[in-house]
Write a protein that holds these residues in place. Structure first.
Motif, PDB file in Angstrom:
ATOM      1  N   SER A 204       1.016  -1.293   0.126  1.00 19.08           N
ATOM      2  CA  SER A 204      -0.050  -0.107   0.043  1.00 19.08           C
ATOM      3  C   SER A 204       0.907   1.351   0.046  1.00 19.08           C
ATOM      4  O   SER A 204       1.996   1.274   0.749  1.00 19.08           O
ATOM      5  CB  SER A 204      -0.933   0.092   1.340  1.00 19.08           C
TER       6      SER A 204
ATOM      7  N   GLU B  83       1.165   5.141   0.751  1.00 26.36           N
ATOM      8  CA  GLU B  83       0.570   6.308   1.633  1.00 26.36           C
ATOM      9  C   GLU B  83       1.109   7.495   1.344  1.00 26.36           C
ATOM     10  O   GLU B  83       2.498   7.609   1.166  1.00 26.36           O
ATOM     11  CB  GLU B  83       0.223   5.760   3.046  1.00 26.36           C
TER      12      GLU B  83
ATOM     13  N   LEU C  80       3.051  10.378   3.384  1.00 29.11           N
ATOM     14  CA  LEU C  80       3.304  10.407   4.920  1.00 29.11           C
ATOM     15  C   LEU C  80       3.359  11.998   5.049  1.00 29.11           C
ATOM     16  O   LEU C  80       3.284  12.513   6.117  1.00 29.11           O
ATOM     17  CB  LEU C  80       4.799   9.873   4.703  1.00 29.11           C
TER      18      LEU C  80
ATOM     19  N   LEU D 296      -2.347   6.445  -4.979  1.00 26.81           N
ATOM     20  CA  LEU D 296      -1.813   6.022  -3.382  1.00 26.81           C
ATOM     21  C   LEU D 296      -2.892   4.627  -3.607  1.00 26.81           C
ATOM     22  O   LEU D 296      -3.601   4.538  -4.364  1.00 26.81           O
ATOM     23  CB  LEU D 296      -2.377   7.037  -2.586  1.00 26.81           C
ATOM     24  N   GLY D 297      -2.711   3.732  -2.388  1.00 23.53           N
ATOM     25  CA  GLY D 297      -3.365   2.716  -2.204  1.00 23.53           C
ATOM     26  C   GLY D 297      -2.712   1.377  -2.613  1.00 23.53           C
ATOM     27  O   GLY D 297      -1.548   1.212  -2.601  1.00 23.53           O
ATOM     28  N   THR D 298      -3.613   0.096  -2.953  1.00 22.65           N
ATOM     29  CA  THR D 298      -2.886  -1.066  -3.082  1.00 22.65           C
ATOM     30  C   THR D 298      -2.369  -1.100  -4.521  1.00 22.65           C
ATOM     31  O   THR D 298      -2.008  -2.177  -4.863  1.00 22.65           O
ATOM     32  CB  THR D 298      -3.900  -1.983  -2.800  1.00 22.65           C
TER      33      THR D 298
ATOM     34  N   PRO E  35       0.089   0.960  -6.216  1.00 21.09           N
ATOM     35  CA  PRO E  35       0.622   2.080  -6.247  1.00 21.09           C
ATOM     36  C   PRO E  35       1.340   2.579  -7.573  1.00 21.09           C
ATOM     37  O   PRO E  35       1.821   1.514  -8.447  1.00 21.09           O
ATOM     38  CB  PRO E  35       1.793   1.779  -5.302  1.00 21.09           C
TER      39      PRO E  35
ATOM     40  N   SER F  50       9.184  -1.265   5.720  1.00 17.44           N
ATOM     41  CA  SER F  50       8.579  -0.355   4.827  1.00 17.44           C
ATOM     42  C   SER F  50       9.519   0.587   4.070  1.00 17.44           C
ATOM     43  O   SER F  50      10.710   0.759   4.573  1.00 17.44           O
ATOM     44  CB  SER F  50       7.553   0.587   5.490  1.00 17.44           C
TER      45      SER F  50
ATOM     46  N   LEU G  85       6.211   9.625   0.404  1.00  9.27           N
ATOM     47  CA  LEU G  85       5.340   8.535   0.350  1.00  9.27           C
ATOM     48  C   LEU G  85       5.782   7.317   1.200  1.00  9.27           C
ATOM     49  O   LEU G  85       7.066   7.143   1.507  1.00  9.27           O
ATOM     50  CB  LEU G  85       5.184   8.213  -0.941  1.00  9.27           C
TER      51      LEU G  85
ATOM     52  N   ALA H 154      -2.650  -2.063   4.424  1.00 12.44           N
ATOM     53  CA  ALA H 154      -3.143  -0.669   4.425  1.00 12.44           C
ATOM     54  C   ALA H 154      -2.916  -0.383   5.929  1.00 12.44           C
ATOM     55  O   ALA H 154      -2.352  -0.860   6.808  1.00 12.44           O
ATOM     56  CB  ALA H 154      -4.574  -0.691   4.524  1.00 12.44           C
ATOM     57  N   ARG H 155      -2.582   1.010   6.115  1.00 12.72           N
ATOM     58  CA  ARG H 155      -2.183   1.394   7.612  1.00 12.72           C
ATOM     59  C   ARG H 155      -3.433   1.128   8.605  1.00 12.72           C
ATOM     60  O   ARG H 155      -4.493   1.351   8.525  1.00 12.72           O
ATOM     61  CB  ARG H 155      -2.173   3.135   7.477  1.00 12.72           C
TER      62      ARG H 155
END
Length: 632
Positions: free
Chosen positions: A30, A32, A34, A595-597, A599, A613, A623, A629-630
């Motif tokens: 995922s 995200e 940051l 963003l997301g699954t 990427p 990560s 990023l 997912a978080r």
């Protein structure tokens, strides 16, 4: 191109610690946000300093003195009147895509080059979409040639043609277009009917050879201009030269010497460029060249005599003024109008500058940044295009302050000092502290003993810096680019960028212009871990079978896996200790942050490992690429 405030960049990237690394298919990951903004620093319409741009690149002027700007970071086309009033002609800021349409309904993905014909139609090199677009005076956008997000090198008509990162475009009196390609290193011709042919160069074959048609060679050609006789002038950026191409495709070198980089004015092969990015031509046949790595504006006569019109080597900045008192910061675009006024896309200042024939520089629109080289605490410190960063076990940060040609040190309290080098004084000398010299240092890494390693980009070397500031050259020979494996000075690099060091003291290097990943033992023995020199691409594979395109950064985990920011492929790659390369996230040729699954990345520049990560820096955002997912 740095836009996130430097303290934020340092704080986020400093979380790097030897952890387990990132693995698995993209569906297990995922992406995200940051910190920062994936849309850019500014896209405000307005007048003069009230307007904002995001990495403006290509510029062109019409007969009425209006200037059109490819606002690459905003994915839009902007219009600037002679009074400095800025509006958005086509595209929507922060929404990269490839839709045809009118005005804000159209979509672009990092447009770089722009040209205008006698009827007022604009032509745009929509670089990351690998297409050539047309915009009518009413703002109607269509795709003239190529297929969005499908790269290649095929000649053909309209959608049957393929481009690979088209960079800049020029138009002749008959309406034919000429396109330079970063990815293919070729010059293409496009007729008014959309028929695409290759005028000079051979796709994927980098070099500097003069010759006719496919026998000529270019190295990431960028800007292009055309004279009244139909001769083309090409800023051959990777070679550091200015090339001439006749209508029959005969290529010669007008100024500069391939691989011999510098800032010398002179005639023909005695002149030197560091990074010619764009070129424009006036009615008298005089050429104007923005030399991006030196942040200066050059003139070139039809006979090849080069002079510096504005800016000063090697001091970048944002000052208005005359001649050498003016300052630019990473300018990437230039245009000239019928009155002889020159316009410069001052990219890292996010501004449009105006230059008279006497070299008087003013800011027409946009708000420049404030680079510098001051030591101090927190906001009192100044950097100029800071690039690589590393952190030691005590929490001290080390920064490659690229355009200052220095290595900076920042304590955990934010106190910045200069560890080695002298601001704005490039060179290659070994020595202690301010006696040492660097030339566009980019990547840094620090080992467990506190020894610092520097990718000295434009010296094509890897340097070593002790905690006391003593600088030596570990591998490579200054001003001698190449791709040879070997020990110490026998090894060769071509614009190395990112560095990483493992627990055993082995270094890994993103050798950007060679499109390879190199490995250096503590004794200075250099080998190629993955990729083949100058053979760019995106293929996974083992050792030399793998392909990269402009890798800029590397990180290494505790198991010895190396992660690569493969910038121009818009992907994150993984290399095992045995040299097996796979793509961890992103899709080659499909740039734009998603963003997301599933990427996607725009232009990933720097990497750091945090636990399991990856922290990835984009031009405007930090990023986080992690498993799943978080958690809420």
């Amino acid at each position: 191109m740095r836009r996130v405030p430097w303290r934020l960049c340092l704080a986020v990237l400093a979380v790097a610690a030897c952890g387990g690394g990132v693995d698995g298919a993209s569906s297990d990951l995922s992406l995200e946000l940051l910190a920062g903004d994936i849309h850019g620093p500014g896209s405000v319409d307005g007048t003069g300093a009230a307007a904002y741009f995001n990495d403006p690149t290509g510029v062109v002027a019409d007969g009425a003195g209006n200037v059109y700007v490819a606002d690459a970071g905003n994915h839009t086309l902007r219009k600037v009147t002679p009074a400095g009033v800025v509006t958005t002609l086509a595209g929507t800021a922060g929404m990269p895509d490839s839709a045809d349409g009118v005005g804000a309904a159209a979509r672009f993905n990092t447009p770089i080059g722009i040209a205008i014909d006698s009827a007022g139609n604009l032509y745009v090199a929509d670089t990351v979409n690998h297409t050539l677009r047309k915009i009518t005076p009413a703002g109607v956008v269509t795709t003239l040639a190529g297929v969005a997000q499908v790269s290649g090198s095929a000649d053909g008509t309209g959608p049957s043609a393929r481009f690979y990162l088209p960079a800049h475009v020029a138009v002749d009196g008959a309406g034919n277009l000429y396109v330079t390609e970063f990815g293919n290193s070729t010059i293409r011709k496009v007729t008014t009917a959309g028929v695409v042919t290759t005028l000079a160069g051979t796709a994927g074959m980098l070099g500097s050879a003069d010759g006719t048609g496919p026998t000529a060679r270019f190295h990431t050609p960028s800007g292009i201009a055309i004279d009244s006789a139909g001769n083309l002038y090409v800023a051959d950026q990777g070679n550091g030269t200015l090339r001439k191409v006749t209508p029959a495709g005969v290529v010669t070198t007008l100024a500069g010497t391939a691989g011999a980089f510098g800032n010398a004015d002179g005639t023909g092969s005695t002149a030197r460029f560091t990074g010619p990015a764009d070129v424009a031509i006036d009615g008298a046949g005089k050429l104007y060249v923005v030399d991006v790595l030196s942040s200066i504006l050059r003139t070139v006569t039809p006979s090849g005599t080069v002079a510096t019109l504005a800016g000063s080597v090697p001091v970048s900045g944002s000052a208005d003024g005359t001649g050498s008192t003016a300052r630019f910061n990473f300018p990437l675009g230039v245009a000239v109008d019928s009155a002889g006024t020159v316009y410069v896309a001052d990219t890292s200042n996010h501004a449009l500058r105006k230059v008279t024939s006497a070299g008087v520089v003013t800011t027409l629109a946009g708000t420049p940044a404030t680079p510098g080289s001051a030591d101090g605490t927190g906001s009192a410190a100044r950097f100029n295009f800071p690039n690589g960063v590393a952190v030691d076990s005590a929490g001290t940060l080390y920064v490659a302050d690229t355009s200052n040609d220095t290595i900076r040190k920042v304590t955990s309290a934010g106190v910045a000092t200069t560890l080695a080098g002298t601001p704005a004084t490039p060179g290659s000398a070994d020595g202690t502290g301010s006696a040492a010299r660097f030339n566009i240092p980019t990547g840094v890494a620090v080992d467990s003993a506190g020894t610092l390693y520097v990718a000295d980009n434009s010296n094509h070397t890897i340097r070593k810096v002790t905690s006391g500031g003593v600088v030596t050259t570990l591998a490579g020979t200054p001003a001698t680019p190449g791709s040879a494996d070997g020990t110490g000075s026998a090894a060769r690099f071509d614009f190395p960028n990112g560095l990483a060091v493992d627990r055993a003291g082995t270094l890994y290097v993103a050798d950007t212009a060679n499109h390879t990943i190199r490995k250096i033992t503590p004794a200075g023995v250099v080998t190629t871990l993955a990729g083949t020199p100058e053979a760019l691409g995106s293929a996974d594979g083992t050792g030399s079978a793998a392909r990269f395109h402009g890798p800029t950064s590397v990180a290494v985990d505790s198991a010895g896996n190396v992660y690569v920011a493969d910038q121009l492929n818009s992907t994150i790659r993984k290399i095992t200790p045995t040299g097996v390369t796979t793509t961890v996230a992103g899709t080659a040729g499909m740039a734009g942050i998603v963003l997301g699954t599933t990427p996607r990345f725009g232009f990933p520049r720097h990497l750091a490992i945090s636990g399991d990560s990856l922290v990835v820096s984009e031009p405007n955002a930090i990023l986080l690429l992690r498993h799943g997912a978080r958690s809420p």
